[in-house]
Design an enzyme around this catalytic site. Structure first.
Site, PDB file in Angstrom:
ATOM      1  N   GLU A  61      23.398 -20.954 -60.610  1.00  0.00           N
ATOM      2  CA  GLU A  61      23.405 -19.541 -60.991  1.00  0.00           C
ATOM      3  C   GLU A  61      24.385 -19.255 -62.132  1.00  0.00           C
ATOM      4  O   GLU A  61      24.036 -18.612 -63.111  1.00  0.00           O
ATOM      5  CB  GLU A  61      23.754 -18.689 -59.768  1.00  0.00           C
ATOM      6  CG  GLU A  61      23.877 -17.215 -60.099  1.00  0.00           C
ATOM      7  CD  GLU A  61      24.163 -16.352 -58.874  1.00  0.00           C
ATOM      8  OE1 GLU A  61      24.278 -16.892 -57.756  1.00  0.00           O
ATOM      9  OE2 GLU A  61      24.274 -15.123 -59.044  1.00  0.00           O
ATOM     10  N   GLU A  87      26.757  -7.202 -49.581  1.00  0.00           N
ATOM     11  CA  GLU A  87      25.771  -6.859 -50.608  1.00  0.00           C
ATOM     12  C   GLU A  87      24.550  -6.161 -50.008  1.00  0.00           C
ATOM     13  O   GLU A  87      23.401  -6.486 -50.313  1.00  0.00           O
ATOM     14  CB  GLU A  87      25.364  -8.113 -51.395  1.00  0.00           C
ATOM     15  CG  GLU A  87      26.554  -8.747 -52.111  1.00  0.00           C
ATOM     16  CD  GLU A  87      26.208  -9.938 -52.994  1.00  0.00           C
ATOM     17  OE1 GLU A  87      25.202 -10.614 -52.715  1.00  0.00           O
ATOM     18  OE2 GLU A  87      26.959 -10.187 -53.949  1.00  0.00           O
ATOM     19  N   ASP A  98      32.886 -16.060 -56.428  1.00  0.00           N
ATOM     20  CA  ASP A  98      31.443 -16.296 -56.316  1.00  0.00           C
ATOM     21  C   ASP A  98      30.965 -17.429 -57.214  1.00  0.00           C
ATOM     22  O   ASP A  98      30.285 -17.168 -58.217  1.00  0.00           O
ATOM     23  CB  ASP A  98      30.690 -14.994 -56.651  1.00  0.00           C
ATOM     24  CG  ASP A  98      29.229 -15.045 -56.225  1.00  0.00           C
ATOM     25  OD1 ASP A  98      28.843 -16.037 -55.580  1.00  0.00           O
ATOM     26  OD2 ASP A  98      28.489 -14.096 -56.539  1.00  0.00           O
TER      27      ASP A  98
HETATM   28  C1  GCV Z   1      21.773 -14.562 -51.960  1.00  0.00           C
HETATM   29  C2  GCV Z   1      25.746 -13.868 -55.352  1.00  0.00           C
HETATM   30  C3  GCV Z   1      24.345 -14.007 -55.883  1.00  0.00           C
HETATM   31  C4  GCV Z   1      23.321 -13.433 -54.923  1.00  0.00           C
HETATM   32  C5  GCV Z   1      23.495 -14.130 -53.567  1.00  0.00           C
HETATM   33  C6  GCV Z   1      24.925 -13.909 -53.097  1.00  0.00           C
HETATM   34  C7  GCV Z   1      25.213 -14.612 -51.780  1.00  0.00           C
HETATM   35  O1  GCV Z   1      26.131 -12.526 -55.321  1.00  0.00           O
HETATM   36  O2  GCV Z   1      24.277 -13.389 -57.145  1.00  0.00           O
HETATM   37  O3  GCV Z   1      22.053 -13.659 -55.452  1.00  0.00           O
HETATM   38  O4  GCV Z   1      22.598 -13.629 -52.621  1.00  0.00           O
HETATM   39  O5  GCV Z   1      25.811 -14.419 -54.063  1.00  0.00           O
HETATM   40  O6  GCV Z   1      25.807 -15.670 -51.816  1.00  0.00           O
HETATM   41  O7  GCV Z   1      24.868 -14.085 -50.734  1.00  0.00           O
END
Ligand code: GCV
Length: 681
Positions: free
Chosen positions: A398, A291, A370
């Site tokens: 989340e 990411e 995720d």
């Molecule tokens: C910290 C998901 C979340 C991100 C997070 C990522 C991760 O994509 O939406 O906010 O980033 O996981 O675990 O690194």
């Protein structure tokens, strides 16, 4: 004797969570001997002394009996008489303890000071029961060595993610507006709560490491050391998320290539300085090539090269690197049906098994995508026998209601930890990480209830307890939490409070699953913030999270026969079970298969009718939970009751929105009416 400042329960305006002063009543009214030396023994003593000051008991450091409670290190000589009688034949390890009760004396014996601290909190959990009757010696040892919380806290306020990424409980307890929060009393109280449920490690900044956070490793290291000082008396070590590009970002080097000699020297030097400043520093956490975070791919190197570089620097100090396996292409073309995000972690890491140094811990999210409310267990867990693994859970909610919905996650985690990757009779996930690490993404902030939703405290508590003993029953863990948090302060009717909380929480994860994305297909959330329904929100995006619904059917074909081949990443029997339409568990059907709406599930229902039924049922269950909660006004502190009531109102609204959007979407796609004629907008 001076009694140290209270560490938590009396913090003005902050809820005491599972350590209200009353939880120490049984200990505080008795005579206790705390026997042994070491910083954490001092903590044990201070905890007991504070309770005694409140409830009139007495605590001593040297024998001058008689005592009701003896907390002693086995190394002490001569061991107090009561303790000598229950001395275990075998060592219980640094963090283990024995608890027994004989002849009116309750004894906790530990080999190490941390064990004594955990033993003390065991007595707290037992309350009066610790001092009743006889108790045969019970040995307690943690199943995992490291029980760790990762904080996704930013030092600077991030323009999109705020102070805490995916945080639903206010600001960070460590950082505010680019600086450490001056007052660490809150952190001290947090440490105490964590010790009481068994957590022993924290990483204090986001895995997405931005410019200011990168400096925590160098000129801002003092900020981390200050936190470490406060956590240490509770047996908690500090870890730091670092950027793989640190040599460039904060070291002034032209490259971060893991095979470059100057880069190696840089990491060695910087790590040496970290240990000079924080001798018990735990290690680094790294999100690389994920990411947008930098990683070894930029230099044509692989993740073993990257992880080993940091591990080498940490090795002389027994430090570890938690290297995250969350690596996938987040710039996927949605038209490309051959790329499957679920495959990514295995494809990247399984070929590297055996190449990681001993102090690399590959940190694997529990599912392949995720943190969705329902995913299969990640196939990486069975694929890397020569690599140390940590499983990562998301305590912060989340994708499970963002601490506005009640969603008690322990039943899901229990399923994950109990899953047997090699089939019945084989080892469970808990065995694979046995002696290793369980990591959770923390759900706390500077909210007065710590977790936004007061009932989300139970998830934090349960994380620690399951990390210590993965086979605990989630309902029993909830009872422990209720007994500590509510029983001492319940307005007279403990049993009714207990019934209410079980009614509202026990099944809340499955309820959440019912009214959100169906049958394991995942997502369908609003892009970006991830709260509330948006069925096609991610369907035409680069993020690799699709459901492929059309007029005929829905789901992702991940079979070897006709799909992405992901089922082949599992060992038998799961590779066969998931491949087979008939054998695949209903709750994961759409994760593994694309099926027509009329497909008949193992339950006997069709897919489309299941979607309607579960969405109507889930929304109804939330209304029923709210009714139960409203009925219980008077049993709980009024402001806590009111906060939960408001949140349940929001949960009812949101669950109905989910119900209506998901049902309407699938009715419009399929044209199939609800068999029971209910209204679908
Ligand atoms: C910290 C998901 C979340 C991100 C997070 C990522 C991760 O994509 O939406 O906010 O980033 O996981 O675990 O690194």
């Amino acid at each position: 004797m001076t009694i140290p400042e209270p560490a938590g329960p009396d913090l003005a305006g902050v809820h005491a969570a599972w350590l209200p002063p009353e939880a120490f009543r049984a200990i505080g009214s008795r005579h206790t001997l705390v026997f042994g030396e070491g910083g954490l023994v001092g903590t044990v003593h201070d905890e007991v002394a504070r309770a005694c000051a409140r409830y009139g008991g007495r605590v001593r450091r040297a024998e001058a009996g008689p005592y009701d409670l003896v907390l002693a290190l086995t190394a002490g000589e001569p061991l107090p008489e009561a303790a000598a009688e229950v001395r275990p034949a075998e060592a219980v390890g640094d963090e283990g303890y024995v608890i027994a009760r004989r002849d009116g004396v309750t004894v906790v014996l530990a080999d190490g000071p941390a064990g004594l601290l955990y033993g003390l909190f065991h007595v707290v959990r037992l309350g009066e029961r610790a001092f009743a009757g006889e108790r045969r010696a019970e040995h307690h040892r943690p199943a995992t060595r490291r029980r760790m919380l990762d904080h996704w806290d930013n030092v600077d306020v991030h323009p999109v993610m705020g102070q805490v990424e995916r945080g639903y409980a206010g600001g960070s307890i460590f950082w505010r507006d680019g600086a450490p929060r001056g007052d660490l009393a809150r952190v001290r109280a947090y440490a105490r709560l964590l010790a009481a449920c068994g957590v022993n490690a924290i990483s204090v900044n986001n895995v997405n490491v931005h410019a200011t956070e990168a400096r925590l490793l160098t000129d801002r290291l003092g900020d981390v050391a200050a936190i470490a000082d406060v956590l240490r008396p509770y047996g908690i070590r500090v870890h730091l998320s670092v950027s793989f590009a640190s040599p460039v970002a904060v070291g002034g080097l032209p490259t971060a290539d893991p095979l470059d000699e100057d880069v190696r020297k840089w990491w060695t030097g910087v790590t040496g300085r970290v240990y000079e400043t924080i001798p018990d520093f735990g290690g680094y956490v790294v999100k690389a090539d994920s990411e947008g975070q930098p990683g070894p791919f930029a230099y044509g190197r692989d993740h073993a090269d990257g992880a080993n570089l940091l591990a080498e620097a940490l090795a002389p100090y027994d430090g570890v690197v938690h290297w995250r396996a969350f690596v996938y292409n987040h710039r996927q073309d949605w038209r490309d049906r051959s790329t499957d995000r679920a495959r990514a972690a295995y494809d990247h890491f399984a070929p590297l098994d055996g190449r990681f140094r001993d102090n690399v811990i590959l940190q694997v999210k529990h599912g392949p995508i995720d943190f969705q409310p329902r995913e299969p267990v990640s196939p990486v867990i069975a694929a890397m026998p020569a690599t140390r693994l940590a499983v990562e859970l998301q305590v912060t909610q989340e994708y499970t209601g963002q601490q506005r919905h009640v969603c008690y996650l322990a039943p899901m985690w229990r399923e994950v930890l109990g899953f047997r990757p090699w089939g019945p009779g084989g080892a469970a996930v808990a065995d694979v990480i046995g002696g290793g690490d369980l990591v959770g993404v923390s759900n706390v902030g500077d909210d007065p209830y710590w977790t936004g939703h007061p009932l989300a405290q139970a998830n934090l508590y349960a994380f620690g307890r399951l990390a210590w003993e993965p086979r605990l029953d989630p309902a029993a863990v909830l009872d422990e939490w209720i007994d500590l948090t509510f029983a001492p302060v319940a307005n007279g009717d403990v049993e009714r409070s207990r019934h209410t909380l079980h009614a509202v929480m026990d099944d809340s994860w499955r309820t959440y699953e019912r009214y959100t994305a169906p049958l394991g297909v995942g997502f369908m959330v609003r892009p970006g913030h991830h709260y509330g329904p948006d069925v096609d929100g991610y369907e035409y995006t680069p993020w690799g999270t699709y459901h492929f619904a059309d007029r005929d059917g829905v789901g992702v074909d991940r079979t070897r026969a006709t799909g992405t081949g992901f089922t082949g990443q599992y060992p038998p029997p799961w590779s066969e079970v998931y491949e087979s339409l008939a054998g695949c568990p209903d709750e994961l059907l759409l994760f593994f298969h694309h099926v027509p709406y009329g497909h008949v599930l193992r339950s006997g229902s069709t897919v489309i009718q299941h979607i309607y039924d579960t969405h109507f049922a889930g929304a109804e269950q939330v209304i029923e939970a709210r009714r139960r909660w409203e009925e219980a006004a008077g049993l709980f502190d009024p402001s806590l009751h009111a906060r939960v009531k408001d949140l349940l109102d929001e949960q009812v609204r949101c669950a109905q929105e989910w119900r209506d959007q998901v049902n309407a979407y699938f009715f419009r796609k399929s044209g199939v009416p609800d068999a029971h004629g209910r209204r679908i907008p």
